[in-house]
Design a protein around this motif. Structure first.
Motif, PDB file in Angstrom:
ATOM      1  N   LEU A 112      53.268  74.769  34.956  1.00 24.42           N
ATOM      2  CA  LEU A 112      53.316  73.361  34.557  1.00 24.42           C
ATOM      3  C   LEU A 112      52.966  72.454  35.726  1.00 24.42           C
ATOM      4  O   LEU A 112      52.226  71.474  35.576  1.00 24.42           O
ATOM      5  CB  LEU A 112      54.711  73.015  34.025  1.00 24.42           C
ATOM      6  N   ARG A 113      53.491  72.776  36.915  1.00 27.76           N
ATOM      7  CA  ARG A 113      53.182  71.947  38.088  1.00 27.76           C
ATOM      8  C   ARG A 113      51.693  72.011  38.406  1.00 27.76           C
ATOM      9  O   ARG A 113      51.071  70.999  38.747  1.00 27.76           O
ATOM     10  CB  ARG A 113      54.021  72.388  39.289  1.00 27.76           C
TER      11      ARG A 113
ATOM     12  N   PHE B  53      49.240  72.625  36.283  1.00 18.96           N
ATOM     13  CA  PHE B  53      48.509  71.903  35.254  1.00 18.96           C
ATOM     14  C   PHE B  53      48.669  70.394  35.421  1.00 18.96           C
ATOM     15  O   PHE B  53      47.698  69.635  35.266  1.00 18.96           O
ATOM     16  CB  PHE B  53      49.000  72.332  33.869  1.00 18.96           C
ATOM     17  N   LEU B  54      49.891  69.945  35.708  1.00 21.48           N
ATOM     18  CA  LEU B  54      50.102  68.511  35.919  1.00 21.48           C
ATOM     19  C   LEU B  54      49.287  68.008  37.094  1.00 21.48           C
ATOM     20  O   LEU B  54      48.719  66.916  37.053  1.00 21.48           O
ATOM     21  CB  LEU B  54      51.597  68.227  36.126  1.00 21.48           C
TER      22      LEU B  54
ATOM     23  N   ILE C 122      56.163  64.716  39.722  1.00 21.20           N
ATOM     24  CA  ILE C 122      56.518  65.864  38.896  1.00 21.20           C
ATOM     25  C   ILE C 122      58.031  66.075  38.972  1.00 21.20           C
ATOM     26  O   ILE C 122      58.577  66.245  40.059  1.00 21.20           O
ATOM     27  CB  ILE C 122      55.763  67.124  39.355  1.00 21.20           C
TER      28      ILE C 122
ATOM     29  N   GLN D 187      59.613  68.643  33.270  1.00 19.67           N
ATOM     30  CA  GLN D 187      58.214  68.960  33.552  1.00 19.67           C
ATOM     31  C   GLN D 187      57.444  69.176  32.252  1.00 19.67           C
ATOM     32  O   GLN D 187      56.322  68.666  32.078  1.00 19.67           O
ATOM     33  CB  GLN D 187      58.119  70.213  34.422  1.00 19.67           C
TER      34      GLN D 187
ATOM     35  N   TYR E 200      54.349  67.023  30.780  1.00 18.44           N
ATOM     36  CA  TYR E 200      53.107  67.724  30.459  1.00 18.44           C
ATOM     37  C   TYR E 200      52.656  67.394  29.037  1.00 18.44           C
ATOM     38  O   TYR E 200      51.477  67.080  28.799  1.00 18.44           O
ATOM     39  CB  TYR E 200      53.361  69.223  30.620  1.00 18.44           C
TER      40      TYR E 200
ATOM     41  N   GLU F  57      51.274  63.890  28.982  1.00 22.60           N
ATOM     42  CA  GLU F  57      49.944  63.790  29.590  1.00 22.60           C
ATOM     43  C   GLU F  57      48.857  64.345  28.673  1.00 22.60           C
ATOM     44  O   GLU F  57      47.714  63.890  28.699  1.00 22.60           O
ATOM     45  CB  GLU F  57      49.926  64.543  30.922  1.00 22.60           C
TER      46      GLU F  57
END
Length: 935
Positions: A355-356, A358-359, A369, A376, A380, A383
């Motif tokens: 997730l981090r 991708f963010l 984040i 998270q 996500y 976004e």
């Protein structure tokens, strides 16, 4: 290197070359295609095989290599009259590895174009729009005629598309700047022409609609949208994207649409390169294509799994190939991640780590984040809410690993590959299942034909059937067999089939109830064909934890010169045993890693394996240490053991090089750190984490900062070294404080105080008080912070430690300023400045000038404050410390605002914001807020 002749090269149109006013006769399309391959990799070695692939691709004949030599000799005669003898060139140089075109960036129009675009973007960021337009015009003036006119071949086709995109992006950005100047009518004709040439490019339609609306032509702007929407629906069966719809909504409601609001957001393009000579799977591709018709009705998730659970069956190949086929349907980009669900050497990826990543790819700064996985996942989904994106989640372990990564947007498609069926995802989340079986015999024959040629396959039909049987119709095994056969075109396929039939036992990792699967046989066959040194390198690469390895690290691992290891890597790549996803960086398929690991256990003794691992760790530790000291020269260094003579640490000349190296190796370093921690390498764990601290702090990557320092603190506790425990726990406390975990950070520092008191280590006690001062300042408890800073000052004074004393004086002065005691702040900060100047610590001087500037600002001495900030900025820029430069620019902007000079304030804030955005630092959010409030 001797001074080369100044020749000007062009490829932003036709491929041409000039010496002064004289255009050089480069010959026909093929020599110019060879020159194109060399120009695009100027100063780097381009092998003969790479040129053949670039110019002819699959259409290459046996004489292509000789033709390359002929064309190179022709080009050398043209570029360097009198130096026609092979290998004698100074501009076009031959070596055993290939050819190198030695030119400088200012000799190639593409490089000059890129540099001028960068200048234009800097002017735009600084608010100087007229200068930005001039710079864009200067860049665009380099384009001449149709792009790569008269050139054919794989490279020209790819570059033609890429260069066209570069030009369009520059034209769009120039139009945005012109609109920002209010010259709306000036861009309408150009935008209309570009839109006609690119009828599906929504970003052009956005700009044209804004220009028309601001020019008083609202009806024309709405008609422009209607035409685009009709075209998209009729021809592509999709609705316009969110940016275009937002601008349409604004104009429909008679609201001015902003260029900045309509600007393109970050569009990630993370798909790996498409599979070479992909064959078969026609039915599966048709079924997957049916998924696209459902986009927009509900979230779509497709699970590509293996019927037999077999690795190497082509799940990734199918997913990546299909993703490339449909990528254009997703204008907001594509995300890709290898979840490592079944990697024999590496842990599976945690969903929060993905997730981090991708963010970050979606443009979310690290500091925005959240810490908790649920938060998270929520960010996500937010976004992704209005994006049309394609996600490929490769090699998933189970449904739980995938579920947090599924966006809720109906406009997204997710493709998951796994050895498991992921029935939970299918049952609970509505995923569609696409199980893969082995290739059919016909598809397997097509795969071999694509790679070896139909004529050769038809000539030995029986041998081909035997090869297909021995490879169990497994795509990975067939690809390796084809690669081996392709390197020996004069050898009969029958003899290769016989060798396959006699190979050893199957790879345990691929063992199933099917007796025909024998992938270890194929691996061993390719491995045994390697020269001894390449085979040794292949084995030792399994000791690297991944996910990628650089050439200098591979050279350290093998204890061989980099030039030798590079050649061996090429042998491994040609044998399909190693991949090169990006230039100079190498990776393993997980099955090949397992096989290489087996071989090193069998062939290399324990001492050799341990020595190779130590050299690898030395490479990372010593390079990272040098990089860390470049980022923060005043930092008290730790004491490393002597680097192994055969290890090859990288040479990093300055701050920018250090930041670039850390950015490139960030994921690898975290993997190596975890590997060291889990293999009882406690000293390396603690020291490597120390080297990462400054980089992670400057990047604002609080999560990895905390993870790395926690590993270090635990390693130090296991070692029982009080000095190391104090150091690591203090850094861990700093990381916790940046995450807002103040109580946990306080507990760590109290533990440090107890250790330093018990060890009678006054220096450590003073540094811990300094950390406690920082912690209390972060909480707004300036009185408590000052008390700790004064204790640190007293101890450093008692010890006669001028370095610590200089820092402590500045900290005490800064905290007096926070308490509103600005005269006292100046007194202490000037004492700090005197000591830093005596010690020659320029970084400390710059930091203190920033503190003095702040105190003067608060006293109303804005002119003096700005002068102090200028002195600090001069040093920060000279040292290359970008983060501190941005911090001081932000303070200087505040002072300009207080002095009533809003234009200067915005310029300083914008410059600071540009730096922080390059660093992806969370402090950028505060600057954006300042700029927005002052608009």
């Amino acid at each position: 290197m001797e001074q080369v002749e100044r020749i000007w090269f062009e490829l932003l149109g036709g491929v041409r070359a000039w010496r002064g006013d004289e255009e050089l006769d480069l010959g026909g399309s093929k020599p110019r295609a060879v020159l194109l391959a060399l120009l695009l990799r100027a100063k780097k070695v381009v092998s003969q095989a790479e040129i053949v692939e670039a110019v002819w691709g699959d259409a290459a004949t046996g004489g292509a290599h000789s033709l390359v030599q002929t064309y190179v000799m022709h080009l050398r005669r043209v570029l360097e009259p009198g130096r026609a003898r092979r290998g004698a060139g100074k501009v076009l140089v031959s070596s055993v590895y290939g050819y190198t075109l030695r030119i400088e960036p200012d000799q190639l129009d593409l490089s000059v174009f890129t540099q001028r675009i960068g200048v234009a973007q800097k002017f735009r960021a600084a608010g100087d729009l007229p200068a930005a337009v001039d710079a864009f015009d200067a860049a665009l003036s380099l384009w001449h005629g149709p792009i790569l006119a008269d050139l054919s071949g794989p490279l020209a086709e790819v570059e033609r598309v890429r260069l066209q995109e570069l030009r369009l992006a520059a034209l769009e950005e120039r139009a945005e700047v012109v609109l920002g100047l209010g010259h709306h009518a000036a861009v309408i004709a150009e935008l209309k022409a570009l839109s006609a040439q690119n009828p599906y490019r929504e970003s052009l339609c956005v700009l044209l609609m804004i220009a028309l609306y601001r020019n008083g032509r609202r009806a024309d702007a709405l008609a422009c949208f209607a035409d685009m929407r009709r075209r998209l629906i009729d021809e592509l069966a999709i609705e316009p994207g969110p940016n275009l719809q937002r601008v349409h909504h604004d104009i429909l409601n008679d609201r001015d649409a902003s260029v900045s609001g309509a600007a393109k957001r970050l569009v990630p393009r993370q798909l790996p390169r498409d599979v070479h000579a992909f064959a078969g799977r026609h039915g599966e591709l048709r079924e997957l294509d049916c998924v696209i018709t459902e986009v927009g009705q509900s979230p779509v998730t497709a699970v590509i799994s293996a019927l037999s659970g077999t690795a190497g069956i082509g799940k990734t190949a199918l997913a990546v190939h299909w993703a490339h086929c449909i990528a254009e349907r997703f204008p907001d980009g594509q995300l890709y991640i290898n979840l490592r669900g079944f990697d024999p050497a590496l842990q599976a990826m945690n969903p929060e780590d993905v997730l981090r990543q991708f963010l970050h790819a979606l443009g979310v700064p690290a500091g925005r984040i959240p810490v908790h996985p649920e938060a998270q996942a929520a960010l996500y989904r937010s976004e992704m809410a209005d994006r049309q994106m394609l996600l490929v989640l490769d090699n998933a372990r189970d449904s739980a690993q995938v579920r947090p990564l599924l966006p809720g947007a109906r406009t997204c498609v997710v493709v998951v590959t796994s050895r498991n069926h992921l029935t939970g995802l299918i049952a609970a989340d509505g995923a569609r299942s696409f199980p893969l079986d082995l290739l059919t015999v016909e598809d397997a024959r097509d795969l071999l034909a694509y790679r070896l040629g139909r004529e050769r396959i038809n000539a030995e039909a029986q041998a081909v059937e035997q090869i297909i049987t021995c490879c169990a119709r497994l795509p990975l095994a067939l690809a390796i067999a084809a690669a081996r056969a392709g390197t020996e075109p004069h050898r009969s396929l029958g003899s290769l089939a016989t060798e396959l039939q006699n190979a050893g036992a199957r790879l345990d990792l691929l063992a199933t109830d099917d007796p025909h699967i024998n992938v270890r046989a194929v691996f061993s066959w390719s491995y045994r064909a390697l020269p001894p040194e390449a085979a040794r390198l292949f084995r030792l690469l399994s000791l690297h934890p991944g996910p990628e390895i650089s050439l200098p690290c591979a050279a350290s691992l093998a204890a061989r010169p980099a030039v030798e290891v590079s050649a061996q890597m090429q042998q491994l790549i040609q044998a399909n045993l190693v991949a090169e996803p990006t230039s100079g960086r190498y990776s393993f398929h997980d099955l090949l890693r397992a096989y290489a690991g087996e071989q090193t256990q069998c062939v290399d003794d324990e001492l050799e394996r341990a020595s190779a691992t130590n050299r690898m760790l030395d490479h990372y530790l010593h390079t990272a240490f040098d990089a860390a000291m470049l980022l923060y020269p005043a930092r008290d260094p730790i004491c490393l053991t002597t680097v192994h003579p055969a290890a090859v640490p990288e040479v990093l000349p300055g701050y920018d090089d250090a930041m670039a190296w850390f950015s490139r190796e960030h994921k690898v370093l975290m993997t190596v750190l975890n590997h060291a921690a889990s293999h009882d390498r406690d000293t390396v764990t603690a020291q490597l984490a120390w080297t990462l601290a400054t980089y992670l702090e400057q990047r604002g990557d609080r999560h990895d900062y905390a993870i790395s320092q926690e590993l270090a603190a635990k390693a130090a506790d296991r070692l029982g070294d009080p000095a190391l425990q104090i150091l690591t726990h203090r850094l861990y406390a700093n990381a916790l404080a940046q995450l807002g975990h103040f109580e946990l950070a306080h507990d760590q520092l109290i533990q440090c105080l107890a250790l330093s008191t018990r060890s009678a280590d006054d220096v450590a006690t003073a540094k811990t008080h300094d950390s406690l001062a920082f912690l209390n300042e972060r909480q707004g408890r300036y009185g408590d912070a000052l008390a700790h800073a004064e204790q640190a000052l007293s101890l450093f004074n008692k010890l006669g430690r001028k370095e610590g004393l200089a820092i402590a004086y500045n900290t005490v002065g800064w905290l007096h300023a926070m308490l509103g005691e600005y005269a006292s702040a100046l007194t202490f900060c000037r004492q700090s400045l005197d000591l830093h100047e005596e010690l020659g610590n320029r970084l400390g001087q710059a930091e203190t000038w920033d503190s003095i500037g702040y105190a003067h600002h608060q006293l109303g001495n804005t002119t003096q404050a700005i002068e102090c900030y200028d002195r600090g900025l001069h040093i920060f820029r000279d040292l290359g410390d970008n983060y501190q430069e941005a911090n001081t620019l932000s303070h200087q902007g505040d002072t300009h605002e207080a002095a009533g000079d809003l234009k200067a304030a915005r310029k300083a804030w914008q410059s600071a914001l540009s730096i922080l955005e390059q660093l992806d630092h969370p402090d950028a959010a505060e600057l954006r807020a300042k700029l927005s409030a002052s608009a």
